[in-house]
Design a protein around this motif. Sequence first.
Motif, PDB file in Angstrom:
ATOM      1  N   THR A  18       0.812  -1.224   0.000  1.00 58.52           N
ATOM      2  CA  THR A  18       0.000   0.000   0.000  1.00 58.52           C
ATOM      3  C   THR A  18       0.840   1.265   0.000  1.00 58.52           C
ATOM      4  O   THR A  18       0.324   2.337  -0.278  1.00 58.52           O
ATOM      5  CB  THR A  18      -0.965   0.043   1.204  1.00 58.52           C
ATOM      6  N   ASN A  46      -4.266  -5.811  -6.559  1.00 57.59           N
ATOM      7  CA  ASN A  46      -4.930  -6.253  -5.340  1.00 57.59           C
ATOM      8  C   ASN A  46      -5.392  -7.693  -5.499  1.00 57.59           C
ATOM      9  O   ASN A  46      -6.116  -8.015  -6.434  1.00 57.59           O
ATOM     10  CB  ASN A  46      -6.145  -5.360  -5.063  1.00 57.59           C
ATOM     11  N   ALA A  60      -7.864  -9.621  -4.650  1.00 61.87           N
ATOM     12  CA  ALA A  60      -9.223  -9.374  -4.152  1.00 61.87           C
ATOM     13  C   ALA A  60     -10.022 -10.670  -4.069  1.00 61.87           C
ATOM     14  O   ALA A  60      -9.615 -11.703  -4.579  1.00 61.87           O
ATOM     15  CB  ALA A  60      -9.933  -8.399  -5.098  1.00 61.87           C
ATOM     16  N   ASP A  63      -6.090  -7.518   0.277  1.00 61.91           N
ATOM     17  CA  ASP A  63      -7.331  -6.840  -0.088  1.00 61.91           C
ATOM     18  C   ASP A  63      -7.772  -5.871   1.004  1.00 61.91           C
ATOM     19  O   ASP A  63      -8.053  -4.697   0.750  1.00 61.91           O
ATOM     20  CB  ASP A  63      -8.412  -7.887  -0.355  1.00 61.91           C
ATOM     21  N   ILE A 106      -5.342  -2.851   1.342  1.00 61.73           N
ATOM     22  CA  ILE A 106      -5.499  -1.862   0.264  1.00 61.73           C
ATOM     23  C   ILE A 106      -6.765  -1.045   0.474  1.00 61.73           C
ATOM     24  O   ILE A 106      -6.742   0.182   0.349  1.00 61.73           O
ATOM     25  CB  ILE A 106      -5.479  -2.560  -1.112  1.00 61.73           C
ATOM     26  N   VAL A 115      -5.775   0.915  -8.718  1.00 63.75           N
ATOM     27  CA  VAL A 115      -5.716  -0.428  -8.153  1.00 63.75           C
ATOM     28  C   VAL A 115      -6.288  -1.363  -9.216  1.00 63.75           C
ATOM     29  O   VAL A 115      -7.353  -1.102  -9.767  1.00 63.75           O
ATOM     30  CB  VAL A 115      -6.535  -0.562  -6.850  1.00 63.75           C
ATOM     31  N   HIS A 142      -7.640  -4.940  -9.513  1.00 66.56           N
ATOM     32  CA  HIS A 142      -8.142  -6.036  -8.684  1.00 66.56           C
ATOM     33  C   HIS A 142      -8.103  -7.323  -9.502  1.00 66.56           C
ATOM     34  O   HIS A 142      -8.575  -7.338 -10.650  1.00 66.56           O
ATOM     35  CB  HIS A 142      -9.581  -5.754  -8.247  1.00 66.56           C
TER      36      HIS A 142
END
Length: 174
Positions: free
Chosen positions: A12, A21, A23, A34, A37, A79, A81
């Motif tokens: 981060t 990320n 996710a 996840d 972030i 970001v 994901h």
Amino acid sequence: MVTVSLLQGDITSQAVDAIVNAANSSLLGGGGVDGAIHRAGGPEILAACRRLRAGALPDGLPTGGAVATTAGRLAARHVIHVVGPVHAPGQDRSHLLRSCYTQALAVADEIGARTVALPAVSAGAYGWPARDAADIALTTVLTAPTSVKEARFVLFDEAMLRVFTEALGALQPR
């Protein structure tokens, strides 16, 4: 050609064009990378994810897929994901893990990102064996067609850094 670098640290805090990320498919935050972030980036990331769920991704992001949002308060601009596969002994799901990296780089190209920070996708709570995760991640990033100039793997602890360092050493000619 992309240059790969490895470091131990907090993803981060990376000042890059995009942070990847790891996710979950809901895109609405979770644990591990996840959660970190979402916490560090602030409510803007969650709001962007909710807009995706209300529009283009009503069922969430599929495993192996990638999508970009704002980075909120992070030093990065975006970001990206990705949803990694849960490791399943007896099932070869490596194509889904490779897809996380190829799709992340494709999205990076779409948004003009030239520097990208990446975690070890699926190597934490999703149980993927560390060395296999490192081999897949590094091989994929080093061979994928992309305009990204630097892929910076930001690894949470010394043990994972050591695994990625050994894997990268094995891939590079002596």
